[in-house]
Motif scaffolding. Structure first.
Motif, PDB file in Angstrom:
ATOM      1  N   TYR A   1       3.318  -4.139   4.634  1.00 13.28           N
ATOM      2  CA  TYR A   1       2.849  -4.080   3.241  1.00 13.28           C
ATOM      3  C   TYR A   1       2.613  -5.456   2.648  1.00 13.28           C
ATOM      4  CZ  TYR A   1       3.759   0.889   3.179  1.00 13.28           C
ATOM      5  OH  TYR A   1       3.725   2.229   3.445  1.00 13.28           O
TER       6      TYR A   1
ATOM      7  N   SER B   1      -1.746  -2.746   9.897  1.00 14.33           N
ATOM      8  CA  SER B   1      -1.443  -1.565   9.075  1.00 14.33           C
ATOM      9  C   SER B   1      -2.668  -0.651   8.985  1.00 14.33           C
ATOM     10  CB  SER B   1      -0.958  -1.988   7.685  1.00 14.33           C
ATOM     11  OG  SER B   1      -1.825  -2.931   7.109  1.00 14.33           O
TER      12      SER B   1
ATOM     13  N   ASN C   1       6.972  -8.280   4.010  1.00 15.97           N
ATOM     14  CA  ASN C   1       7.174  -7.030   3.292  1.00 15.97           C
ATOM     15  C   ASN C   1       7.003  -5.868   4.283  1.00 15.97           C
ATOM     16  OD1 ASN C   1       7.569  -5.163   1.302  1.00 15.97           O
ATOM     17  ND2 ASN C   1       5.701  -5.623   0.182  1.00 15.97           N
TER      18      ASN C   1
ATOM     19  N   LEU D   1       7.641  -2.218   6.380  1.00 13.78           N
ATOM     20  CA  LEU D   1       7.783  -0.813   6.027  1.00 13.78           C
ATOM     21  C   LEU D   1       9.287  -0.528   5.967  1.00 13.78           C
ATOM     22  CD1 LEU D   1       5.761   2.121   7.341  1.00 13.78           C
ATOM     23  CD2 LEU D   1       8.230   2.277   7.315  1.00 13.78           C
TER      24      LEU D   1
ATOM     25  N   PRO E   1      -2.618   0.271   3.700  1.00 21.04           N
ATOM     26  CA  PRO E   1      -2.360  -1.087   3.207  1.00 21.04           C
ATOM     27  C   PRO E   1      -3.417  -2.033   3.790  1.00 21.04           C
ATOM     28  CG  PRO E   1      -0.345  -0.090   4.032  1.00 21.04           C
ATOM     29  CD  PRO E   1      -1.472   0.830   4.411  1.00 21.04           C
TER      30      PRO E   1
END
Length: 190
Positions: A152, A54, A156, A158, A45
């Protein structure tokens, strides 16, 4: 994806032993995989909402899985018109150096993605080569809650541990409900 790799391996290279297994980057790398591989290739990501955490999470796991002369390829956002991409690219390179790598090659703005939220976003391939095996990590820990929060994108996290393929009698034909989602269970940070 794991089953696709196994099927491709059976069809395209029946004489070569190709393996794949489910793994979630948020979990510690299993001990038997430490230093077991020649290299890694990741397309994580983007890290726009988490200062590249990420990206570096995938980089760290790939690094842990490779041996003393390990190689790695990171596909990462690279768009000079978007300052966050340059910051994440810089911080990823810094983290790679901390893990004992040098940038051996970079193919800037190589890819163009067709994303709904960023239709003109470009990315590069950054190739890393380990030159300092003394900096290899010997311990792998579960990612902290902070690193998972915007994994994400903004707000948002994981939330899914695995996307599992449902068995089908005909693997060459798509079924309507071919996949199931297994939720990720957060454990409080120690």
């Amino acid at each position: 994806m794991v089953n696709s790799v196994l099927r491709f391996g059976e069809k395209l290279a029946p004489d070569v032993h190709i393996t794949a297994q489910l793994y979630n980057v948020a979990d510690p790398l299993p001990e038997e995989h430490f230093g077991a591989y020649d290299g890694f290739h990741i397309n994580p990501p983007w890290g726009a909402s988490n200062a590249g955490q990420s990206v570096t999470a995938f980089l760290e796991r790939g690094s842990q899985a490779t041996h003393q002369k390990g190689l790695g390829i990171v596909v990462i956002a690279d768009d000079p018109a978007l300052p966050w991409t340059q910051e994440v690219l810089r911080d990823t390179q810094k983290r790679a150096i901390d893990l004992g790598y040098v940038v051996s090659e970079m193919l800037p703005q190589l890819h163009l993605y067709h994303l709904d939220d960023a239709p003109d976003l470009r990315s590069c391939s950054c190739l890393f080569r380990r030159v300092r095996p003394d900096l290899m990590e010997t311990v792998s820990k579960r990612l902290s809650t902070d690193r998972l929060r915007n994994f994400y994108g903004n707000n948002n996290p994981l939330t899914y541990k695995y996307v599992r393929e449902k068995p089908s009698l005909n693997v060459n034909r798509e079924a309507e409900q071919r996949y199931s989602l297994e939720h990720y269970k957060e454990v409080p940070d120690a």
